[in-house]
Design a protein around this motif. Structure first.
Motif, short mmCIF file in Angstrom:
data_model
loop_
_atom_site.label_atom_id
_atom_site.label_comp_id
_atom_site.label_asym_id
_atom_site.label_seq_id
_atom_site.Cartn_x
_atom_site.Cartn_y
_atom_site.Cartn_z
N THR A 161 0.89 -1.36 0.03
CA THR A 161 -0.02 0.15 0.03
C THR A 161 0.93 1.21 0.20
N ARG A 162 1.77 1.21 0.94
CA ARG A 162 2.74 2.63 1.02
C ARG A 162 3.44 2.70 -0.34
N SER A 163 4.00 1.73 -0.86
CA SER A 163 4.85 1.88 -1.79
C SER A 163 4.07 2.15 -3.26
N MET A 164 2.89 1.64 -3.48
CA MET A 164 2.05 2.13 -4.57
C MET A 164 1.54 3.46 -4.33
N ALA A 165 1.37 3.93 -3.07
CA ALA A 165 0.85 5.31 -2.82
C ALA A 165 1.94 6.34 -3.32
N LEU A 166 3.23 5.96 -2.88
CA LEU A 166 4.26 6.93 -3.38
C LEU A 166 4.56 6.89 -4.93
N GLU A 167 4.24 5.81 -5.54
CA GLU A 167 4.35 5.51 -7.00
C GLU A 167 3.28 6.31 -7.89
N ASN A 168 2.18 6.46 -7.30
CA ASN A 168 1.25 7.09 -7.66
C ASN A 168 0.56 8.45 -7.13
N ALA A 169 1.46 8.87 -6.27
CA ALA A 169 1.20 10.24 -5.66
C ALA A 169 1.03 11.37 -6.40
N ALA A 170 1.67 11.58 -7.47
CA ALA A 170 1.55 12.44 -8.55
C ALA A 170 0.69 12.59 -9.51
N LYS A 171 0.29 11.08 -9.63
CA LYS A 171 -0.93 10.98 -10.59
C LYS A 171 -2.37 11.28 -10.28
N GLY A 172 -2.49 11.71 -9.14
CA GLY A 172 -3.87 11.75 -8.64
C GLY A 172 -4.58 10.65 -8.06
N ILE A 173 -3.85 9.59 -7.80
CA ILE A 173 -4.31 8.41 -7.44
C ILE A 173 -4.06 7.95 -5.89
N THR A 174 -4.92 7.89 -4.88
CA THR A 174 -4.78 7.80 -3.66
C THR A 174 -4.83 5.94 -3.27
N ILE A 175 -3.91 5.59 -2.31
CA ILE A 175 -3.86 4.16 -2.09
C ILE A 175 -3.55 4.22 -0.78
N ASN A 176 -4.76 3.42 0.04
CA ASN A 176 -4.67 3.62 1.52
C ASN A 176 -4.94 2.14 2.32
N ALA A 177 -4.85 1.94 3.40
CA ALA A 177 -5.33 0.64 4.17
C ALA A 177 -6.09 1.17 5.17
N VAL A 178 -7.43 0.14 5.26
CA VAL A 178 -8.12 0.25 6.17
C VAL A 178 -7.91 -1.05 7.23
N CYS A 179 -7.67 -0.76 8.41
CA CYS A 179 -7.03 -2.01 9.34
C CYS A 179 -8.03 -2.30 10.59
N PRO A 180 -8.95 -2.94 10.33
CA PRO A 180 -10.06 -3.15 11.37
C PRO A 180 -9.25 -4.36 12.49
N GLY A 181 -9.79 -4.22 13.75
CA GLY A 181 -9.60 -5.37 14.67
C GLY A 181 -10.70 -6.32 14.37
#
Length: 253
Positions: A161-181
């Protein structure tokens, strides 16, 4: 309707957290491609929604994923948002775990996220727009005994998630993780059954063991996870990327 005409793919969409997510997204006007193993359960869920299509796919098979995404595009056009929700958890101490269980946990919980994200990015990158939300679990943020393969896969999901977020940050694409208990789903029901079988505890005692890790003293509800996903999908969350958002009653901070 904040997601009107947005095409959203949700994996593992037939029940539990996935079903709650598609309910929340559909209520905001989204067109949803429900993906998962059981076509029957996907079709039943799709029938409850305004605009939805059910697509049966093995998310651990990259070729099958490519075909499923083509099906999704044929129905509703390019993918605007992807929610990688499919997952499984099986227990075994690390020293007794066989190769098959290890590979299965990696395939379902990590490989599938990569395969689906790769397909979705084919639509998102040329348009400089898109969102990917990975359901990663608090197992992406801390260790749990007897589910080391699951924890390793979820840690890998957060790294991806973190790596793809950096790769695509300048392309207007957001990538996040939701972490339920621990959430009120079939996976947790299976965990309770395993605790009962291996320890002789009652269902109430087994449930108490799981809720003890949550400072609120309860299980998370699927709708609470869906609300976090919905917020990330909506306009106004564009500055949030590469993040791990815990929905866990304060278990991790």
């Amino acid at each position: 309707m904040s997601l009107k005409n947005k095409h959203i793919v949700v994996t593992g969409a037939g029940r539990g957290i996935g079903a709650a997510i598609v309910d929340a997204l559909s209520a905001e006007g989204a067109k949803i491609s429900l993906m998962g193993r059981s076509l029957e359960s996907l079709q039943a869920k799709a029938a409850e929604l305004a605009e939805a299509q059910a697509i049966s796919v093995d998310v651990t098979d990259s070729g099958a994923i490519a075909h499923a995404f083509e099906q999704a595009r044929e129905g509703f056009g390019p993918i605007d948002i992807l929610v990688n929700n499919a997952g499984q958890a099986h227990t075994a101490p690390a020293h007794k775990m066989d190769d098959d269980l290890w590979r299965r946990m990696m395939a379902v919980n990590l490989d599938s996220v990569f395969y689906c994200s790769r397909e979705a990015l084919k639509d998102m990158q040329p348009r400089n727009s898109g969102k990917i939300i990975n359901i990663a679990s608090t197992a992406a943020l801390k260790g749990y005994g007897y589910v080391s393969a699951y924890v390793a896969a979820k840690h890998g999901t957060l790294g991806l998630t973190r790596s793809m977020a950096l790769e695509n940050a300048a392309k207007g694409i957001t990538i996040n993780a939701v972490c339920p208990g621990y959430t009120e789903t079939d996976i947790v029901k299976d965990s309770i059954a395993t605790i009962m079988e291996k320890t002789g505890r009652t269902e109430e005692e087994a449930r108490a063991e799981l809720t003890a890790s949550n400072p609120q003293g309860r299980l998370v509800q699927p709708e609470e996870v869906a609300n976090a996903v919905l917020w990330l999908c909506q306009p106004g969350s564009e500055s949030v990327t590469g993040q791990a958002i815990a929905v866990a009653g304060g278990e991790v901070m």
